[in-house]
Write a protein that holds these residues in place. Structure first.
Motif, PDB file in Angstrom:
ATOM      1  N   THR A   1     -12.105  -4.988  -0.824  1.00  0.00           N
ATOM      2  CA  THR A   1     -10.495  -4.355  -0.549  1.00  0.00           C
ATOM      3  C   THR A   1     -10.143  -4.847   0.962  1.00  0.00           C
ATOM      4  O   THR A   1     -11.201  -4.570   1.738  1.00  0.00           O
ATOM      5  CB  THR A   1     -10.421  -2.850  -0.660  1.00  0.00           C
ATOM      6  OG1 THR A   1     -11.123  -2.370  -1.983  1.00  0.00           O
ATOM      7  CG2 THR A   1      -8.882  -2.392  -0.542  1.00  0.00           C
ATOM      8  N   CYS A   2      -9.163  -5.144   1.002  1.00  0.00           N
ATOM      9  CA  CYS A   2      -8.714  -5.757   2.334  1.00  0.00           C
ATOM     10  C   CYS A   2      -7.319  -4.874   2.610  1.00  0.00           C
ATOM     11  O   CYS A   2      -6.279  -4.949   1.822  1.00  0.00           O
ATOM     12  CB  CYS A   2      -8.487  -7.139   2.655  1.00  0.00           C
ATOM     13  SG  CYS A   2      -7.927  -7.947   4.116  1.00  0.00           S
ATOM     14  N   LEU A   3      -7.285  -4.302   3.692  1.00  0.00           N
ATOM     15  CA  LEU A   3      -6.203  -3.615   4.099  1.00  0.00           C
ATOM     16  C   LEU A   3      -5.206  -4.424   5.372  1.00  0.00           C
ATOM     17  O   LEU A   3      -5.856  -5.006   6.166  1.00  0.00           O
ATOM     18  CB  LEU A   3      -6.511  -2.302   4.829  1.00  0.00           C
ATOM     19  CG  LEU A   3      -5.357  -0.944   4.404  1.00  0.00           C
ATOM     20  CD1 LEU A   3      -5.261  -0.953   3.056  1.00  0.00           C
ATOM     21  CD2 LEU A   3      -6.005   0.263   5.299  1.00  0.00           C
TER      22      LEU A   3
ATOM     23  N   ASP B   1      -6.760  -5.962  -3.763  1.00  0.00           N
ATOM     24  CA  ASP B   1      -7.657  -5.061  -4.068  1.00  0.00           C
ATOM     25  C   ASP B   1      -8.488  -5.990  -5.366  1.00  0.00           C
ATOM     26  O   ASP B   1      -7.928  -6.327  -6.201  1.00  0.00           O
ATOM     27  CB  ASP B   1      -7.083  -3.857  -4.819  1.00  0.00           C
ATOM     28  CG  ASP B   1      -8.038  -3.004  -5.451  1.00  0.00           C
ATOM     29  OD1 ASP B   1      -9.403  -3.340  -5.538  1.00  0.00           O
ATOM     30  OD2 ASP B   1      -7.803  -1.791  -5.853  1.00  0.00           O
TER      31      ASP B   1
ATOM     32  N   TYR C   1      -0.174  -3.282   3.559  1.00  0.00           N
ATOM     33  CA  TYR C   1      -0.531  -3.848   2.265  1.00  0.00           C
ATOM     34  C   TYR C   1      -1.979  -4.015   1.965  1.00  0.00           C
ATOM     35  O   TYR C   1      -2.936  -3.623   3.015  1.00  0.00           O
ATOM     36  CB  TYR C   1       0.160  -5.370   2.389  1.00  0.00           C
ATOM     37  CG  TYR C   1       1.596  -5.344   2.441  1.00  0.00           C
ATOM     38  CD1 TYR C   1       2.325  -5.557   1.375  1.00  0.00           C
ATOM     39  CD2 TYR C   1       2.134  -5.191   3.973  1.00  0.00           C
ATOM     40  CE1 TYR C   1       3.875  -5.505   1.400  1.00  0.00           C
ATOM     41  CE2 TYR C   1       3.806  -4.994   3.762  1.00  0.00           C
ATOM     42  CZ  TYR C   1       4.292  -5.187   2.565  1.00  0.00           C
ATOM     43  OH  TYR C   1       5.732  -5.187   2.703  1.00  0.00           O
ATOM     44  N   MET C   2      -2.493  -4.227   0.729  1.00  0.00           N
ATOM     45  CA  MET C   2      -3.775  -4.341   0.208  1.00  0.00           C
ATOM     46  C   MET C   2      -4.077  -5.502  -0.617  1.00  0.00           C
ATOM     47  O   MET C   2      -3.144  -5.790  -1.611  1.00  0.00           O
ATOM     48  CB  MET C   2      -3.852  -2.954  -0.380  1.00  0.00           C
ATOM     49  CG  MET C   2      -5.263  -2.499  -0.355  1.00  0.00           C
ATOM     50  SD  MET C   2      -5.424  -0.745  -0.936  1.00  0.00           S
ATOM     51  CE  MET C   2      -5.031  -0.948  -2.564  1.00  0.00           C
TER      52      MET C   2
ATOM     53  N   PRO D   1      -6.045   4.469   0.691  1.00  0.00           N
ATOM     54  CA  PRO D   1      -7.036   4.123  -0.326  1.00  0.00           C
ATOM     55  C   PRO D   1      -8.278   4.834  -0.061  1.00  0.00           C
ATOM     56  O   PRO D   1      -9.301   4.682   0.685  1.00  0.00           O
ATOM     57  CB  PRO D   1      -7.299   2.533   0.440  1.00  0.00           C
ATOM     58  CG  PRO D   1      -7.091   2.547   1.589  1.00  0.00           C
ATOM     59  CD  PRO D   1      -5.823   3.487   1.950  1.00  0.00           C
TER      60      PRO D   1
ATOM     61  N   CYS E   1       0.855  -1.289  -0.051  1.00  0.00           N
ATOM     62  CA  CYS E   1       0.148   0.106   0.011  1.00  0.00           C
ATOM     63  C   CYS E   1       0.832   1.075   0.119  1.00  0.00           C
ATOM     64  O   CYS E   1       1.918   1.519   0.909  1.00  0.00           O
ATOM     65  CB  CYS E   1      -0.998  -0.039   1.266  1.00  0.00           C
ATOM     66  SG  CYS E   1      -2.129   1.181   1.362  1.00  0.00           S
TER      67      CYS E   1
END
Ligand SMILES: [Fe+2]
Length: 404
Positions: free
Chosen positions: A305-307, A286, A283-284, A254, A250
């Protein structure tokens, strides 16, 4: 000299030739076979390796032949041909190996460490044509000793492996499945035995026919209890699962996620968002594009989306999940601060999207459809004797048949 020879003959022969007939439709042959053996020391006469009453090569079978040559050394080249006997016009030879007979083996082993030569033929041998093969049959075109044979073989393959755009916009596929790409009988038998009779429980078979509607259905299917997914396990699955490559660094906030930096900082162990970003600890994943995919029965696929954050303990953990692409009142961002069951549900929904990506893009797209073009191009452009073709060939087995 055939396989049925006396003990004395066996003991006095210099070499043992072993031929494996491939498991392909029509691979059997009932013909006389002749082989010429070569190396730096010279070349043998053409030797008939089958006797009149014993020349039936059945697919999957391995036949051993005892031969006596003038030179007791490792064979580096062979020429192999068959006559017109029998009704099959072709014969598929998978492998030929030539080993020195004892006691010569010990002498050669002491000199160069090996006394067996491998000829991975993997070709059809037509009646009355002679195939020339070098040891290991893996050679770049500039070093090929049998240029004409190589060119003819490649020209023939090009006629069989034709590319065609069957699905508009999709990678090109093979126009018609070549006979050589069909499943072997052994494979079909194994597939049926393994997946239909022995291992496939009746409830797994049921799952193909009726939808899974509840946790109970899953528990029945997998014979296990559905346990809450620990936070660390969620990313463990991401890192060790099918799609680790979709985890990206990331590099900026976002903006499409409906959450503020301060709300995220609760999970950053005392760091502010920018510090975590600079330290490359965010990190991401998407998967927003999934939401645009048309689904059957008017169903909607999440495009989440996961962070993710790297803790001081070096553990990668999810800190925020938004299930749909755009900010909206009915599209909240879920975090570990939500009730445990809510956070668990968010992770499960994310995992389902991850599985959808895996099956549609990584598996069907890259592994099957994209690779079909690679298979056909390789067959058209590289001789079977090309080292790259040799390396890729095991990955191509039944790929075209499965896609078909
Ligand atoms: Fe597959």
């Amino acid at each position: 000299m055939g396989s049925h020879v006396s003990k004395a003959e066996r003991e006095h022969c210099t070499h043992i030739l072993s031929i494996t007939t491939g498991d392909k439709k029509g691979a059997n042959v009932n013909a006389k076979v002749y082989v010429t053996f070569k190396n730096d020391e010279g070349q043998s006469q053409e030797i008939t390796i089958t006797k009149n009453h014993k020349h039936h090569f059945k697919k999957g079978d391995i036949h051993n032949f005892y031969v006596t040559l003038d030179f007791v050394s490792k064979i580096t080249d062979i020429e192999i041909r068959r006559d017109h006997t029998g009704h099959n016009n072709e014969w598929f030879v998978e492998l030929a190996t030539i080993s020195l007979n004892k006691p010569y083996t010990d002498i050669i082993d002491a000199v160069d460490g090996k006394s067996v030569s491998y000829f991975p033929i993997n070709r059809w041998i037509k009646a009355s044509s002679t195939l020339k093969v070098q040891e290991n049959d893996s050679v770049l075109p500039q070093f090929e000793m049998h240029e004409e044979q190589r060119a003819l073989e490649l020209a023939f393959t090009r006629d069989v492996y034709l590319l065609s755009e069957k699905i508009l916009g999709a990678p090109p596929q093979v126009e018609k499945l070549p006979d050589d790409e069909q499943f072997s009988q052994e494979y079909q038998r194994e597939f049926v035995t393994t997946f239909t009779i022995d291992n496939l429980a009746s409830d797994v078979v049921d799952a193909f026919h009726k939808p899974i509607d509840s946790i109970d259905d899953y528990e029945k299917l997998y014979h296990t209890k559905a346990l809450p997914l620990p936070t660390s396990m969620h990313t463990y699955q991401k890192l060790t699962g099918c799609n680790p490559c979709i985890i990206e660094l990331c590099t900026k906030f976002p903006e499409h996620m409906d959450i503020s930096k301060s709300e995220l900082e609760v999970f950053l162990e005392g760091h502010d968002f920018e510090e975590a970003l600079q330290a490359k600890r965010l990190y991401m994943i998407d998967l927003r594009y999934l939401a645009d995919i048309e689904c059957l029965h008017n169903k909607k696929m999440p495009g989440p989306t996961c962070l993710l954050y790297v803790r001081n303990s070096q553990q990668l953990v999810p800190i925020a999940i938004q299930l749909m692409p755009e900010k909206a009142d009915d599209n909240p961002v879920f975090t570990p601060s939500d009730p445990a069951i809510t956070w668990l549900a968010a992770k499960i929904w994310f995992n389902m999207a991850d599985c959808s990506h895996h099956q549609s893009v990584a598996h069907l797209g890259f592994t099957h459809l994209m690779m079909e073009s690679v298979v056909v191009c390789t067959k058209r452009k590289l001789s079977l004797s090309h080292p790259i073709h040799r390396l890729l060939a095991p990955h191509f087995i039944y790929l075209l048949a499965i896609n078909e």
